[in-house]
Design a protein around this motif. Structure first.
Motif, PDB file in Angstrom:
ATOM      1  N   ARG A   4       0.838  -1.197   0.000  1.00 50.51           N
ATOM      2  CA  ARG A   4       0.000   0.000   0.000  1.00 50.51           C
ATOM      3  C   ARG A   4       0.873   1.246   0.000  1.00 50.51           C
ATOM      4  O   ARG A   4       1.862   1.328   0.730  1.00 50.51           O
ATOM      5  N   HIS A  46      -2.801  10.637  -9.904  1.00 49.89           N
ATOM      6  CA  HIS A  46      -2.500   9.882  -8.682  1.00 49.89           C
ATOM      7  C   HIS A  46      -2.528  10.804  -7.456  1.00 49.89           C
ATOM      8  O   HIS A  46      -3.015  10.419  -6.381  1.00 49.89           O
ATOM      9  N   ARG A  49      -6.066  11.568  -6.277  1.00 53.47           N
ATOM     10  CA  ARG A  49      -6.609  10.470  -5.471  1.00 53.47           C
ATOM     11  C   ARG A  49      -6.029  10.492  -4.063  1.00 53.47           C
ATOM     12  O   ARG A  49      -6.745  10.225  -3.097  1.00 53.47           O
ATOM     13  N   ALA A  64      -9.175   0.559   1.006  1.00 53.38           N
ATOM     14  CA  ALA A  64     -10.089   1.319   0.141  1.00 53.38           C
ATOM     15  C   ALA A  64     -11.540   0.990   0.485  1.00 53.38           C
ATOM     16  O   ALA A  64     -12.412   1.872   0.483  1.00 53.38           O
ATOM     17  N   SER A  89     -11.751   6.578  -2.099  1.00 54.78           N
ATOM     18  CA  SER A  89     -11.112   5.259  -1.994  1.00 54.78           C
ATOM     19  C   SER A  89      -9.715   5.273  -2.589  1.00 54.78           C
ATOM     20  O   SER A  89      -8.857   4.472  -2.201  1.00 54.78           O
ATOM     21  N   ILE A  91      -9.047   4.446  -5.660  1.00 57.58           N
ATOM     22  CA  ILE A  91      -8.918   3.369  -6.648  1.00 57.58           C
ATOM     23  C   ILE A  91     -10.020   3.501  -7.698  1.00 57.58           C
ATOM     24  O   ILE A  91     -11.069   4.102  -7.447  1.00 57.58           O
ATOM     25  N   GLN A  92      -9.779   2.902  -8.866  1.00 59.10           N
ATOM     26  CA  GLN A  92     -10.800   2.894  -9.909  1.00 59.10           C
ATOM     27  C   GLN A  92     -11.812   1.778  -9.707  1.00 59.10           C
ATOM     28  O   GLN A  92     -12.968   1.901 -10.119  1.00 59.10           O
ATOM     29  N   ASP A  93     -11.380   0.698  -9.095  1.00 60.50           N
ATOM     30  CA  ASP A  93     -12.243  -0.482  -8.966  1.00 60.50           C
ATOM     31  C   ASP A  93     -13.148  -0.375  -7.741  1.00 60.50           C
ATOM     32  O   ASP A  93     -13.362  -1.358  -7.030  1.00 60.50           O
ATOM     33  N   TYR A  94     -13.682   0.811  -7.488  1.00 61.23           N
ATOM     34  CA  TYR A  94     -14.546   1.003  -6.322  1.00 61.23           C
ATOM     35  C   TYR A  94     -15.849   0.186  -6.396  1.00 61.23           C
ATOM     36  O   TYR A  94     -16.372  -0.230  -5.355  1.00 61.23           O
ATOM     37  N   ARG A  97     -15.497  -3.020  -4.576  1.00 64.43           N
ATOM     38  CA  ARG A  97     -15.447  -2.835  -3.113  1.00 64.43           C
ATOM     39  C   ARG A  97     -16.852  -2.590  -2.553  1.00 64.43           C
ATOM     40  O   ARG A  97     -17.176  -3.051  -1.464  1.00 64.43           O
TER      41      ARG A  97
END
Length: 341
Positions: A4, A46, A49, A64, A89, A91-94, A97
């Motif tokens: 991380r 980045h 974010r 996240a 979060s 991240i793009q893949d929220y 999650r």
């Protein structure tokens, strides 16, 4: 396993670094190489974010998934855009999650698409009062909601969610009709709140599921309750099958508006003398499990589905009234006195 990223704890410092990156990017604007410009902008993305992550006090070192949960918990019953969750979060893949929070951990998170399906069904049937109730609860017109918007319906975690979603997937894979799948799933969860999000997934994400649920209640006689049909204790977008047996034919056609009016008049309590049972009094060893509407003049005797002919009873006293003629007279007297007042 990927490590991380270590994040700043001070948003001001991260913001200053972001400003520097943006200033530096301005020198790339005149470069004719498109890819060079795109790649030069990536560090700033980045950093944006990173700034979003550390805006939540103490959340920078959380996962996240937990940052998303913290954010949703800060704004329950509020329509949250997916872009917000992407920012906090980091991240793009929220969406994955969010699904984990819902399916694995039991947080009651519904997507905008689920509420839009419900709203479209209410709009088609002309049920504008219920449509307005959803809009009031969410503070937004549900007909405008999108798949990438989310609502946390409750601050309480549902610890049975993982088991329920396993059952859901088994039923979803069957070759039954959408309505049969919905009924099978509700019968496996009698008395337990079920999210519209679960029903939408069970229906293969097809938007017909609200209509099928309505048909199960109005045509099939299944006692499927919602916030709008007389269960103010339920969250908007939540369904409960109250009993495993369908209602008698004549009880299936009581209009929701009439049902709600009777419950409000009777203060959501059993009207039998010295009973006064309400749903909040439910207990494991108490035979009283739900509230039902009783026709004082029976349907077979041309009794009507109107407030003047209906009274609220718990299931125990409803059974008593149907078995004992003297008890039926007591209820008739109670309703007459209520109208006299």
């Amino acid at each position: 396993m990927a490590r991380r990223r270590k994040l700043h704890s001070e948003p001001e410092k991260a913001l200053a670094e972001l400003q520097t990156l943006l200033d530096d990017f301005s020198s790339w604007l005149s470069d004719p190489d498109l890819r060079a410009k795109v790649r030069a902008l990536i560090p700033a993305i980045h950093k944006i974010r990173e700034v979003g992550v550390i805006l939540q006090t103490g959340a920078a070192q959380l996962s996240a998934r937990m940052r998303i949960l913290n954010y949703l918990q800060a704004y329950p019953l509020t329509v949250i855009d997916g872009d917000e969750l992407m920012v906090v979060s980091g991240i793009q893949d929220y969406p994955r999650r969010v699904r984990e929070l819902r399916v694995q951990l039991g947080w009651q998170i519904s997507s905008g698409a689920t509420f839009k399906d419900m709203a479209n069904d209410l709009s088609r049937t002309g049920n504008l009062e219920d449509l307005a109730a959803i809009e009031a609860a969410l503070g937004r017109d549900p007909l405008t909601l999108r798949t990438d918007q989310y609502v946390l319906l409750s601050l309480e975690e549902d610890r049975e969610a993982a088991h329920r979603w396993n059952n859901l997937n088994e039923i979803r894979r069957s070759k039954a009709s959408v309505q049969d799948k919905l009924l099978r799933y509700m019968l496996k969860n009698i008395g337990r709140p079920v999210l519209g999000e679960e029903l939408r997934y069970l229906a293969g994400d097809r938007n017909e599921w609200p209509r099928r649920m309505r048909e199960l209640r109005t045509e099939g006689g299944w006692s499927i309750a919602t916030k709008m049909s007389g269960r103010p204790d339920l969250n908007v977008g939540t369904y409960v099958l109250e009993t495993g047996e369908p209602a008698p034919e004549h009880d299936r056609h009581i209009p929701d508006a009439v049902r709600v009016d009777v419950l409000i008049r009777d203060k959501y309590r059993c009207q039998w003398p010295e009973c006064g049972w309400e749903r909040g009094m439910a207990a494991p060893n108490d035979p009283r499990k739900l509230l039902e509407l009783h026709h004082v003049v029976h349907h077979r005797d041309k009794g009507t589905n109107t407030t003047g002919n209906l009274i609220t009873l718990c299931n125990t006293h409803h059974d008593l009234v149907h078995k004992d003629q003297s008890a039926a007279k007591v209820v008739e007297t109670i309703l007459a006195e209520a109208h006299a007042r």
